[in-house]
Write a protein that holds these residues in place. Structure first.
Motif, PDB file in Angstrom:
ATOM      1  N   ARG A   1      24.097  59.500  84.958  1.00 48.82           N
ATOM      2  CA  ARG A   1      24.881  60.652  85.207  1.00 48.82           C
ATOM      3  C   ARG A   1      25.159  61.053  83.588  1.00 48.82           C
ATOM      4  N   SER A   2      25.482  62.246  83.383  1.00 49.97           N
ATOM      5  CA  SER A   2      25.819  62.715  82.044  1.00 49.97           C
ATOM      6  C   SER A   2      27.138  62.074  81.659  1.00 49.97           C
ATOM      7  N   VAL A   3      27.553  61.968  80.336  1.00 49.44           N
ATOM      8  CA  VAL A   3      28.617  61.576  79.944  1.00 49.44           C
ATOM      9  C   VAL A   3      30.012  62.205  80.605  1.00 49.44           C
ATOM     10  N   LEU A   4      30.014  63.655  80.526  1.00 45.83           N
ATOM     11  CA  LEU A   4      31.292  64.203  81.357  1.00 45.83           C
ATOM     12  C   LEU A   4      31.150  63.723  82.825  1.00 45.83           C
ATOM     13  N   ASP A   5      30.058  63.807  83.413  1.00 47.18           N
ATOM     14  CA  ASP A   5      30.083  63.352  84.944  1.00 47.18           C
ATOM     15  C   ASP A   5      30.542  62.108  85.292  1.00 47.18           C
ATOM     16  N   SER A   6      30.146  60.924  84.362  1.00 46.76           N
ATOM     17  CA  SER A   6      30.806  59.650  84.348  1.00 46.76           C
ATOM     18  C   SER A   6      32.152  59.717  84.091  1.00 46.76           C
ATOM     19  N   LEU A   7      32.660  60.443  83.221  1.00 47.07           N
ATOM     20  CA  LEU A   7      33.984  60.388  82.925  1.00 47.07           C
ATOM     21  C   LEU A   7      35.078  61.112  83.968  1.00 47.07           C
ATOM     22  N   ARG A   8      34.212  61.927  84.595  1.00 48.76           N
ATOM     23  CA  ARG A   8      35.143  62.756  85.882  1.00 48.76           C
ATOM     24  C   ARG A   8      35.120  61.552  86.843  1.00 48.76           C
ATOM     25  N   ALA A   9      33.938  61.059  87.263  1.00 46.19           N
ATOM     26  CA  ALA A   9      33.990  60.066  88.387  1.00 46.19           C
ATOM     27  C   ALA A   9      35.040  58.721  87.919  1.00 46.19           C
ATOM     28  N   ASP A  10      34.991  58.420  86.680  1.00 45.33           N
ATOM     29  CA  ASP A  10      36.285  57.460  86.044  1.00 45.33           C
ATOM     30  C   ASP A  10      37.612  57.872  86.441  1.00 45.33           C
TER      31      ASP A  10
END
Length: 425
Positions: free
Chosen positions: A114-123
């Protein structure tokens, strides 16, 4: 960083950021919001504070804010706000995971697909669960059931538990990570706790290391109630996530491996339990608690019931049993095939094994479980051992035979602590 008319411009201006060039940093950190706010501190002389710094002590900003009218640094007040600011401040190709997040020694691993932003959104939507280490020190072991209630109250999941005699290496390592006196040569109950924010959650339940300070801060914390001095403060809590990982490797080296295979202790070698000294009425018993009881956090009632019946717990641990081991334990403890089947069917996940002793231990245990015609001596109320056992029929088993109870313990444990009995190979 925000142009005129941007919806986030007013919030930044309210925080008194000077116009002009600035440095923007995207940081991922365990307990990052509170840790960054602690580092930045408050702005001297200002009545209004950024949400992330309210109630914090002086820090970075107090050193570089001379006139009280400008703020050299601000930080996101919460995770959601941080995500919005990241999306506004950075292009997608400007955000990359550092080696510490994707390398073999990563503390908090990430999904690199995933992209960084997508990973952070999931977190942000579902924060990753992390683990911390807790120790119940010798002076508080008799209050183990009450401390387990704190774990339940804090909604921390009990991943693993074991009674351990700390050697010099383990005691010294814990002293280095905690800043407390070494516990080498002392028997403690170690717990591996799991939560979205496990390190901070357990530390909050424990309170400050000095019980006197803990009483002033919150008289209902563990150390405020059960601690007597800075050296005898009832419990140990990991200071940081990295310290928790070091302590986890030290105290639970097989925490991940046991889930994939059989328990390393049960039936691993032939052992014998013998009584030390002259013959007495003292008897040692085994209690096996199924995974469903642990999942519902009702193991607290089992420990509490044993202590209420004046049993001394001489070892306790969680175990992941293989099919053969679960079959063996159930057949040892239950004479009826139907009762044994209940425990075998409940073997998914960890089970809790307890070795305890007292005078006439086997008969007292069976009475406490409500399996004899005699009276249940103590704890006959709603929280009694018999009540928990009746609610989870076949999931809580105990030694039924005086002649074989010592053999049951020898099969399931490789050590006994502060016991009238000795375990030999």
């Amino acid at each position: 960083p925000y142009p005129e008319g941007h919806p986030l411009r007013k919030g930044l201006m309210d925080s008194l950021i000077e116009e002009g060039p600035c440095l923007a940093m995207a940081i991922r950190l365990v307990n990052g919001i509170s840790k960054v706010a602690d580092f930045l501190g408050h702005v001297p002389g200002l009545p209004g504070q950024h949400p992330s710094s309210r109630g914090r002590s002086a820090g970075f900003r107090s050193l570089y804010c001379g006139d009280g009218t400008s703020c050299v640094a601000v930080a996101s007040g919460d995770v959601r706000q941080g995500l919005v600011q990241l999306a506004c401040l950075f292009e997608e190709d400007e955000l990359h995971w550092p080696e510490s997040a994707v390398g073999p020694d990563a503390l908090l691993s990430v999904d690199t697909d995933r992209s960084v932003l997508d990973s952070l959104r999931a977190d942000a939507e579902e924060p990753p669960r992390i683990q911390t280490v807790a120790l119940v020190k010798p002076e508080a072991r008799q209050h183990l059931h009450k401390i387990l209630k704190y774990v339940r109250r804090g909604r921390l999941s009990l991943t693993a538990l074991r009674m351990v005699l700390l050697d010099d290496a383990a005691g010294g390592a814990l002293a280095r990570t905690s800043g407390e006196d070494s516990l080498a040569g002392r028997v403690c109950v170690a717990m591996l706790l799991d939560h979205h924010n496990a390190v901070a959650a357990w530390a909050d339940l424990c309170g400050p290391q000095d019980p006197a300070k803990a009483k002033r801060a919150d008289e209902f914390t563990i150390r405020a109630i059960y601690g007597t001095s800075p050296h005898c403060n009832a419990v140990h809590a990991s200071r940081s996530y990295s310290a928790a990982q070091e302590e986890r490797r030290l105290l639970f080296p097989l925490a991940d491996a046991v889930k994939a295979g059989a328990d390393a202790v049960c039936g691993g070698r032939v052992r014998h339990v013998t009584h030390k000294g002259p013959k007495t009425l003292r008897e040692i018993v085994l209690v096996a608690v199924g995974g469903r009881v642990l999942q519902d956090d009702e193991h607290v009632g089992v420990v509490e019931g044993l202590l209420a019946e004046e049993f001394r717990i001489v070892n306790i641990r969680t175990a992941h049993l293989s099919v053969v081991q679960a079959e063996t334990v159930s057949q040892m403890l239950v004479h009826s095939s139907s009762g044994a089947a209940e425990f075998r069917n409940d073997r998914n996940g960890p089970c809790l094994l307890i070795a305890a002793e007292r005078d006439n231990g086997v008969s007292r245990l069976q009475a406490a479980l409500g399996k004899t015609g005699g009276s249940v001596f103590r704890g006959g109320g709603a929280g009694s051992l018999a009540t928990v056992a009746n609610r989870y029929k076949g999931c809580i088993l105990g030694s039924e035979s005086t002649a074989h109870s010592a053999g049951h313990v020898a099969y399931c444990f490789d050590a006994l602590f502060e016991s009238s009995f000795v375990l030999t190979a």
